[in-house]
Design a protein around this motif. Structure first.
Motif, mmCIF file in Angstrom:
data_model
loop_
_atom_site.group_PDB
_atom_site.id
_atom_site.type_symbol
_atom_site.label_atom_id
_atom_site.label_comp_id
_atom_site.label_asym_id
_atom_site.label_seq_id
_atom_site.Cartn_x
_atom_site.Cartn_y
_atom_site.Cartn_z
ATOM 1 N N GLU A 120 -6.445 -6.765 -6.945
ATOM 2 C CA GLU A 120 -8.013 -6.030 -6.430
ATOM 3 C C GLU A 120 -8.227 -7.095 -5.865
ATOM 4 N N GLY A 123 -6.978 -9.190 -2.476
ATOM 5 C CA GLY A 123 -7.102 -8.281 -2.011
ATOM 6 C C GLY A 123 -5.930 -7.136 -1.253
ATOM 7 N N VAL A 134 -4.921 -4.502 -3.693
ATOM 8 C CA VAL A 134 -5.521 -2.943 -3.853
ATOM 9 C C VAL A 134 -6.611 -2.768 -3.591
ATOM 10 N N GLU A 135 -6.728 -1.440 -3.286
ATOM 11 C CA GLU A 135 -8.438 -1.336 -4.203
ATOM 12 C C GLU A 135 -8.248 -0.010 -4.688
ATOM 13 N N ARG A 136 -9.339 -0.265 -5.129
ATOM 14 C CA ARG A 136 -10.100 0.398 -6.706
ATOM 15 C C ARG A 136 -11.131 1.848 -6.194
ATOM 16 N N TYR A 184 -6.010 3.638 -7.846
ATOM 17 C CA TYR A 184 -5.935 2.433 -6.840
ATOM 18 C C TYR A 184 -4.714 2.679 -6.506
ATOM 19 N N ALA A 214 -2.763 0.702 -2.658
ATOM 20 C CA ALA A 214 -1.801 0.258 -1.899
ATOM 21 C C ALA A 214 -3.375 -0.261 -0.764
ATOM 22 N N CYS A 215 -3.984 -1.403 -0.483
ATOM 23 C CA CYS A 215 -4.689 -1.447 0.997
ATOM 24 C C CYS A 215 -3.545 -1.712 2.283
ATOM 25 N N SER A 216 -2.473 -1.659 1.995
ATOM 26 C CA SER A 216 -1.607 -1.920 3.376
ATOM 27 C C SER A 216 -0.392 -2.048 2.936
ATOM 28 N N HIS A 256 2.805 -6.116 4.903
ATOM 29 C CA HIS A 256 2.768 -7.253 3.589
ATOM 30 C C HIS A 256 4.022 -7.847 3.750
#
Lengths: 123, 123
Positions: A54, A57, A59-61, A70, A72-74, A79
DNA sequence: GACGATTTCGACAGCTTGTAGAAGTCGAGC
DNA sequence: GCTCGACTTCTACAAGCTGTCGAAATCGTC
């Protein structure tokens, strides 16, 4: 862009492959199921890794649900593209590198690359 | 493939840019000349880094001459290509990644890529 | 054989990653 | 409201990597 350790990478792979956000417990179980070693990690270990991801940057929670969830952000592809650009980075010899790189890809990939190039060109 | 720290990277850049093998003293001076900080490193620092790069298989050392002389094993381009393949490596979705990647390169690069592809195809 | 240049060894600090116990917090049910 | 178990946060530690050298060994020359 941050590089990933083995465990971090495994967690990201699971998150990328999952349509839904996962909890730390989900991940612990999935990780145990993955390796044939069948070694169960402590949940705190998974949580630590998630906290680090997180902070990086990646991972989003969701804090709203009680077992935090949780995601993945992208996407994995984004990535990887980031990694590619980082590897290519400041190199002024991008074209030389690309030339050598093309030499190493498969015929199928070359064909699809050509198709992609054509579609980009027309855009 | 091993990733490089800042100093290791600087040393490799100097070796890649040099037509001739360099000594540790050469490198120390060149490094000092590079950064505007003008900070001189101890020669032993440079030697340590060179030893580590040698262990990583990135640098070759001539032991025959008294001040040993060091040279990069492979070209910068080859090294970068290695990084690219490593980044792509584990991805089973290589084509998806390539597609997104192409979207991010310049028109010039796209043109030369196309040229490269054509020459490869005919080979 | 001594001396200066060079190399090797060992060391240490700071950062990253894997790993987890101990302690704090939160929500559900009594 | 209060307790209990689940969940999270805090703290910690070992290993490995990187930057950085000093001290000690070595090598060639005078």
């Amino acid at each position: 862009m941050a590089s990933l350790g083995d465990l971090e990478r495994s967690v990201m792979d699971l998150l990328w492959d999952s349509a839904e956000p996962l909890t730390a417990n989900d991940l612990r179980d999935d990780l145990a199921a993955l390796g044939t070693d069948a070694k169960e990690l402590a949940v705190t270990t998974v949580l630590t890794v998630l906290a680090r991801l997180e902070k990086k940057g990646l991972v989003e929670r969701e804090r709203s649900t009680r077992p935090h969830r949780y995601a993945a952000c992208s996407s994995r592809e984004d990535h990887t593209v980031g990694l590619l650009n980082e590897a290519l980075g400041s190199a002024q010899d991008r074209e030389a590198v690309l030339a050598r790189f093309i030499g190493g890809i498969t015929a199928d990939e070359a064909a699809s690359l050509r198709a992609i190039l054509d579609s980009v060109k027309s855009a």
